[in-house]
Every structure is written in structure tokens, then in C-alpha cells.
Design an enzyme around this catalytic site. Sequence first.
Site, mmCIF file in Angstrom:
data_model
loop_
_atom_site.group_PDB
_atom_site.id
_atom_site.type_symbol
_atom_site.label_atom_id
_atom_site.label_comp_id
_atom_site.label_asym_id
_atom_site.label_seq_id
_atom_site.Cartn_x
_atom_site.Cartn_y
_atom_site.Cartn_z
ATOM 1 N N HIS A 41 -52.148 11.450 -6.836
ATOM 2 C CA HIS A 41 -51.694 12.565 -5.999
ATOM 3 C C HIS A 41 -52.331 13.901 -6.422
ATOM 4 O O HIS A 41 -52.054 14.932 -5.805
ATOM 5 C CB HIS A 41 -50.169 12.695 -6.039
ATOM 6 N N HIS A 67 -47.314 4.703 -2.143
ATOM 7 C CA HIS A 67 -47.458 6.054 -1.612
ATOM 8 C C HIS A 67 -48.923 6.325 -1.296
ATOM 9 O O HIS A 67 -49.810 5.923 -2.050
ATOM 10 C CB HIS A 67 -46.957 7.087 -2.629
ATOM 11 N N ASP A 75 -45.584 0.013 -6.854
ATOM 12 C CA ASP A 75 -44.277 0.324 -6.290
ATOM 13 C C ASP A 75 -44.064 -0.239 -4.891
ATOM 14 O O ASP A 75 -43.110 0.114 -4.214
ATOM 15 C CB ASP A 75 -44.023 1.835 -6.304
ATOM 16 N N ASP A 95 -51.157 1.543 -4.140
ATOM 17 C CA ASP A 95 -49.862 2.157 -4.424
ATOM 18 C C ASP A 95 -49.066 2.268 -3.124
ATOM 19 O O ASP A 95 -49.637 2.419 -2.044
ATOM 20 C CB ASP A 95 -50.081 3.552 -5.015
#
Length: 444
Positions: free
Chosen positions: A112, A153, A240, A151
Amino acid sequence: MLKSNNRLGIIFFPAFDWAISPTHPERQERLLYTQDQLREEGIFDIEGVREYKPDVAAIEDVERVHFCFPEVSSVATRSHLISAGGAMKAADLVMEGERDCAFAMVRPPGHHAMKVVHGSRGFCTINIEAVMIEHIREKYGRKKVAIIDTDCHHGDGTQDVYWHDPDTLFISIHQDGRTLYPGSGFPQELGGPNAMGKTLNIPLPPNTSDEGFLMAMERIVMPILDDFKPDLIINSAGQDNHFSDPITNMNFSAKGYATLNEMLKPDIAVLEGGYSIQGALPYINLGICLAMAGVDYSHVKEPNYNAEMIAQDAQTTAYIEELCKQLPKLYFNPPPFDAKGDGKQGVVSGDTFIRPKQIYYDTDGINEVQQETVSVCDSCRGLFKVETRADSGPLCLGVEIPIDACPTCRSKGYQIVEEAQLKGTYRYIQMINRLDKEYLRYGF
């Protein structure tokens, strides 16, 4: 003794002195349970699998990628530098031929972290994959690189770093941004005008299981990789998507992760998210290691696994099948860049691409406004400039001369910096000159 088909290097760095908070999911236990599991399973007894210690990234390694304001030491801790150094160690093992592949199980994570850094967002400060990739290009020459971000996200930071880079293919497979942080990663996000189609997002609906993930891999990712023909494949290995993860809504399994990596055959995997610390991560990491080593992983099974309980419904399957039909077209036949556009992805004015952005650093509570400009150049990927301000702080300037810069863009880059120094408009100025390997800072 069991022998691996691929020589695998594993780099551990749990970061004992860095955590969001003592009880936050992003803490050292994320890797300590995995470390215990791998030793209990005897993975280091397999001939061909070996553990290594991380290196420590230098300030210059970070400045090769990021504009950090006011400076690297003000935003990143030593743990961040060791995490990035762990990824760099994985790269060196592979590039120098000591290992066939490597897995950097390190934290803090990084996907991120965007091109400009004023603080932490999404638990990330330094984009450790990007630091690793640019280390490879600096030390071993220009390479075509494919980053497959698995991931849950969207990897918005990595996307931002490589938005204008035609030599980097970035594919993010994630939970639909309409339902999860950071609220981005949609199909229309395809890259800047000099790299259209080199960014591809695969937003999957909540409750996608192994069937959906592996379908997207088989029908979207693999054909694109076959066409792009990268020199290196990197798995930004967030975990995740697991059915037991406390902050997401997907139904992927440990064996599914292993199968994905068996299909992908990454040269390097780098750990990202994953917050089911006991119930998922030790088993996912074990499966990924076995798959990368080319060893049977069929026995890998996490607690509470029930295939029927996590199976996706017919509507989800139909939705993903349609994605598999439509999304490859955006790579193989990307639409022409919309010069006027709606402003969200940027506009072209004359020979300059302009993209205003507002960024929120949710971890640190910082608001940033910036304006990014890139030369639309026929001879190179273009001169990059960004003006940025965090909250009520000073106005800062970043200028990057690209690795393939033409004489015009190189000269213009120095001219912009010299004029900025004379005018005194900016409190901090940072130049990244990838062509000449020169990294300069002003305002200190």
C-alpha cells in the site's frame, strides 16, 4: 531424505520491535507461528530448502523508488529497512543462481506504500517489492518484471509506483474494492498513457473460494504472462483471502494458495497481508513453500477446513466466468488513453499527462494532496514530476528522470530542479535520476 525439485531460499524477519499495537493483527506473531510450523513440519530437512538472514536496505535503495518527505529516516524505521532488505536478499539469491526461487517471509508489509511517502497507510510505509525490483534493475540490468499481487486488498501502492512503467506488468487479484479497503482496483485502472494495459485489476466478489481464484489464474493471469514473457515473476503474497481471516470476506484455502503458486511458478514471493495468525498463516506459508520447492503439498490442511462450508455459490461462479471473458481484452487490446477523460485517471494536456490525487494515510491519519505530471514522450517513458503537501505541511517537489530517459527529458529534469531551488517555492526537493544513478535532496 526428501529432496526438492527447486532449490528454495526462505528469508525470515518477524520484526520483533515493530507492531501497529501490541494486540493488532500486524505484529510479530504473524511470523512466529509460521516459523514454528515450518520447523515442526521439517521443511528445512528437505534437501534443497535453506534458510537465510535478511540484508538491510540502504537509504539509497529506498530513494531509488520513493519520494519520502521530509526524508527516509522520518517515515521508516530500521525494521522497514530490514524487511526491504529481506526482499532484496531473496532477489540476490535468485539472480546470482544460488537458489532457483526464494520466499521473503518478512514484515512490515509494503504494497500500500505509494510513490510518495509521508507516513504509513494500510500498515505499509516502504514498498518492499518495489525496492527489491529496482535493486534488481540497478544491480543486474533492466528486466521485464511481472508482479502478481494475491493479497485480498488491492495493491494500490504498487500500482501507483508502476503506473507509468511499460516494463512492469502489475496484476492484482483482490476482493472487490466496493466492499473492502482501499476502495480501488477496478478494471478501468489500466496504467498511464505510456503504459496502458500494463496494469490489470481482477476484482473478485466476496466469498470467492478456491474455484474462483484458480479460474481467474488459469483464464486471465496465465495467458497474459505467456504473452508478456517477463524475465521475473514476483508473487506479492498476501494471505488474507483465507476463509478464516478476521478482516476480509473471502473463502480461499491453504491448499488453494499452494495450487496458485504451483501454477504461477514465481521466481520470488514476498509476504504481504494475512491476519489469521494461528489458523491460516502457518499452513498457507507451508503450502506456498512446498509448492515453490516442487514438493507434494497434498497433505497441507488447516484447522476447521470444510470444502462444502466455503464453496462459492453459482452466482459467484457465473460472475467470475464473465470477468474471465472480459478482462483479458483490456491487456491484449487496451483502449486508447482518453486524453480528456473524467479526471479520475488523469488527463493529457499537450505533451504532458496530469493527475491530481488525494491520498489518506489511514494508519497515521495523514491527508495528502498531490499533482503528478509525466511527459508523454516518444523516445522514453517520460519525465516524472510530483508536487505534494501533507496536511498543513510544506509544499514538496519530487522529480524522477527515468531509467531510459532521452536527452530532452534528462535535461528538463535538471532544469526543473534548478528553477525550483532558485524560486524557493518548495521546502523539500528530491531528485531520482535512474539514468545516471544519482539521488539528490535539497532543503535540509
